[in-house]
Design a protein around this motif. Structure first.
Motif, PDB file in Angstrom:
ATOM      1  N   CYS A  96       0.892  -1.086  -0.150  1.00 38.15           N
ATOM      2  CA  CYS A  96      -0.227   0.010   0.052  1.00 38.15           C
ATOM      3  C   CYS A  96       0.963   1.449   0.017  1.00 38.15           C
ATOM      4  N   SER A  97       0.550   2.090  -0.802  1.00 40.66           N
ATOM      5  CA  SER A  97       1.355   3.456  -0.707  1.00 40.66           C
ATOM      6  C   SER A  97       0.243   4.776  -0.561  1.00 40.66           C
ATOM      7  N   ALA A  98       0.612   5.642   0.238  1.00 40.86           N
ATOM      8  CA  ALA A  98      -0.036   6.819   0.423  1.00 40.86           C
ATOM      9  C   ALA A  98       0.337   7.944  -0.191  1.00 40.86           C
ATOM     10  N   GLY A  99      -0.434   8.551  -0.672  1.00 44.95           N
ATOM     11  CA  GLY A  99      -0.105   9.914  -1.485  1.00 44.95           C
ATOM     12  C   GLY A  99       0.494   9.662  -2.969  1.00 44.95           C
ATOM     13  N   VAL A 100      -0.250   8.824  -3.406  1.00 46.82           N
ATOM     14  CA  VAL A 100       0.253   8.233  -4.844  1.00 46.82           C
ATOM     15  C   VAL A 100      -0.352   9.273  -5.877  1.00 46.82           C
ATOM     16  N   GLY A 101       0.164   9.169  -6.806  1.00 51.54           N
ATOM     17  CA  GLY A 101      -0.424  10.071  -7.981  1.00 51.54           C
ATOM     18  C   GLY A 101      -1.535   8.879  -8.566  1.00 51.54           C
ATOM     19  N   CYS A 102      -2.577   9.479  -8.962  1.00 51.82           N
ATOM     20  CA  CYS A 102      -3.621   8.704  -9.522  1.00 51.82           C
ATOM     21  C   CYS A 102      -4.594   9.321 -10.544  1.00 51.82           C
ATOM     22  N   PHE A 103      -4.367   9.001 -11.690  1.00 52.28           N
ATOM     23  CA  PHE A 103      -4.551   9.874 -12.906  1.00 52.28           C
ATOM     24  C   PHE A 103      -5.912   9.342 -13.649  1.00 52.28           C
ATOM     25  N   GLY A 104      -6.258   8.362 -13.317  1.00 51.05           N
ATOM     26  CA  GLY A 104      -7.406   7.301 -14.101  1.00 51.05           C
ATOM     27  C   GLY A 104      -6.578   6.463 -15.154  1.00 51.05           C
ATOM     28  N   ALA A 105      -5.882   6.807 -15.940  1.00 45.05           N
ATOM     29  CA  ALA A 105      -5.006   6.186 -16.994  1.00 45.05           C
ATOM     30  C   ALA A 105      -3.739   5.624 -16.391  1.00 45.05           C
ATOM     31  N   LYS A 106      -3.163   5.924 -15.344  1.00 51.01           N
ATOM     32  CA  LYS A 106      -2.153   5.621 -14.513  1.00 51.01           C
ATOM     33  C   LYS A 106      -2.050   5.944 -13.160  1.00 51.01           C
ATOM     34  N   MET A 107      -0.978   5.364 -12.652  1.00 45.45           N
ATOM     35  CA  MET A 107      -0.535   5.682 -11.168  1.00 45.45           C
ATOM     36  C   MET A 107       0.779   5.702 -10.987  1.00 45.45           C
ATOM     37  N   SER A 108       1.170   6.571  -9.988  1.00 47.88           N
ATOM     38  CA  SER A 108       2.775   6.635  -9.907  1.00 47.88           C
ATOM     39  C   SER A 108       2.839   6.495  -8.299  1.00 47.88           C
ATOM     40  N   PRO A 109       3.967   6.000  -7.549  1.00 52.20           N
ATOM     41  CA  PRO A 109       4.161   5.523  -6.350  1.00 52.20           C
ATOM     42  C   PRO A 109       4.590   6.919  -5.585  1.00 52.20           C
ATOM     43  N   SER A 110       4.301   6.806  -4.012  1.00 49.43           N
ATOM     44  CA  SER A 110       4.758   7.931  -3.424  1.00 49.43           C
ATOM     45  C   SER A 110       5.880   7.594  -2.370  1.00 49.43           C
ATOM     46  N   LYS A 111       6.395   8.218  -1.563  1.00 42.00           N
ATOM     47  CA  LYS A 111       7.424   7.912  -0.780  1.00 42.00           C
ATOM     48  C   LYS A 111       6.932   7.285   0.565  1.00 42.00           C
ATOM     49  N   TYR A 112       5.565   6.986   0.688  1.00 46.29           N
ATOM     50  CA  TYR A 112       5.124   6.698   1.682  1.00 46.29           C
ATOM     51  C   TYR A 112       4.546   4.987   1.629  1.00 46.29           C
ATOM     52  N   TRP A 113       5.237   3.936   2.164  1.00 43.56           N
ATOM     53  CA  TRP A 113       5.035   2.771   1.865  1.00 43.56           C
ATOM     54  C   TRP A 113       4.900   1.758   3.063  1.00 43.56           C
ATOM     55  N   GLY A 114       3.971   0.894   3.111  1.00 45.20           N
ATOM     56  CA  GLY A 114       3.948  -0.250   4.153  1.00 45.20           C
ATOM     57  C   GLY A 114       4.843  -1.211   3.986  1.00 45.20           C
ATOM     58  N   GLN A 115       4.916  -2.264   4.766  1.00 41.93           N
ATOM     59  CA  GLN A 115       5.734  -3.237   4.613  1.00 41.93           C
ATOM     60  C   GLN A 115       5.470  -4.437   3.914  1.00 41.93           C
ATOM     61  N   GLY A 116       4.073  -4.499   3.479  1.00 38.70           N
ATOM     62  CA  GLY A 116       3.676  -5.447   2.244  1.00 38.70           C
ATOM     63  C   GLY A 116       2.880  -6.627   3.192  1.00 38.70           C
ATOM     64  N   THR A 117       1.917  -7.327   2.286  1.00 43.85           N
ATOM     65  CA  THR A 117       1.279  -8.397   2.836  1.00 43.85           C
ATOM     66  C   THR A 117       1.398  -9.359   1.576  1.00 43.85           C
ATOM     67  N   GLN A 118       1.575 -10.634   2.027  1.00 44.33           N
ATOM     68  CA  GLN A 118       1.829 -11.650   0.933  1.00 44.33           C
ATOM     69  C   GLN A 118       0.570 -12.196   0.574  1.00 44.33           C
ATOM     70  N   VAL A 119       0.245 -12.350  -0.685  1.00 45.97           N
ATOM     71  CA  VAL A 119      -0.793 -13.021  -1.102  1.00 45.97           C
ATOM     72  C   VAL A 119      -0.265 -14.368  -2.263  1.00 45.97           C
ATOM     73  N   THR A 120      -0.809 -15.226  -1.745  1.00 46.02           N
ATOM     74  CA  THR A 120      -0.506 -16.611  -2.675  1.00 46.02           C
ATOM     75  C   THR A 120      -1.671 -17.351  -2.895  1.00 46.02           C
ATOM     76  N   VAL A 121      -1.684 -17.564  -4.438  1.00 40.91           N
ATOM     77  CA  VAL A 121      -2.879 -18.249  -4.906  1.00 40.91           C
ATOM     78  C   VAL A 121      -2.463 -19.665  -5.597  1.00 40.91           C
ATOM     79  N   SER A 122      -2.997 -20.499  -5.042  1.00 43.46           N
ATOM     80  CA  SER A 122      -2.670 -21.843  -5.582  1.00 43.46           C
ATOM     81  C   SER A 122      -3.443 -22.277  -6.465  1.00 43.46           C
ATOM     82  N   SER A 123      -2.928 -23.004  -7.551  1.00 43.92           N
ATOM     83  CA  SER A 123      -3.791 -23.518  -8.703  1.00 43.92           C
ATOM     84  C   SER A 123      -4.520 -25.014  -8.524  1.00 43.92           C
TER      85      SER A 123
END
Length: 123
Positions: A96-123
């Protein structure tokens, strides 16, 4: 000090669902655009989805359109990502990133990030 904390990741079978949450403190949550990024092993980080501060503008990567939904609860300073019809190729660390650029057709990151959460999808 801005803190970004993700939760909700886990292991799920293909076709299943998960809801990620991101809670932010240290800034005025309602004033900033928020976004989700992901990075799979050996791949570059990619923007998944973002939502403007007003909730009016959204962006979804082509790979998740129609399956993922981003939304926010400003009263709880929390961003969500509802992920349905998950596929093995959705397996990644989601950030997750706070304060991103969000323009409808694209997005850009900010300097504020979380530590992440793992998503694993098994087949």
């Amino acid at each position: 000090q801005v803190q970004v904390v993700e939760s909700g990741g886990g292991l799920v079978q293909a076709g299943g669902s998960l809801r990620l949450s991101c809670t932010v403190s240290g800034l005025t949550f309602a004033d900033v655009a928020m976004g989700w990024f992901r990075q799979a092993p050996g791949k570059e980080r990619e923007g998944v989805s973002c939502l403007s501060w007003s909730g009016i503008s959204t962006y979804y990567a082509d790979s998740v359109k129609g399956r993922f939904t981003i939304f926010r609860d400003n009263a709880k300073n929390t961003l969500y990502l509802q992920m349905n019809s998950l596929k093995p190729e959705d397996t990644a660390m989601y950030y997750c990133s706070a304060g991103v650029g969000c323009f409808g057709a694209k997005m850009s990151p900010s300097k504020y990030w979380g530590q992440g959460t793992q998503v694993t999808v098994s087949s």
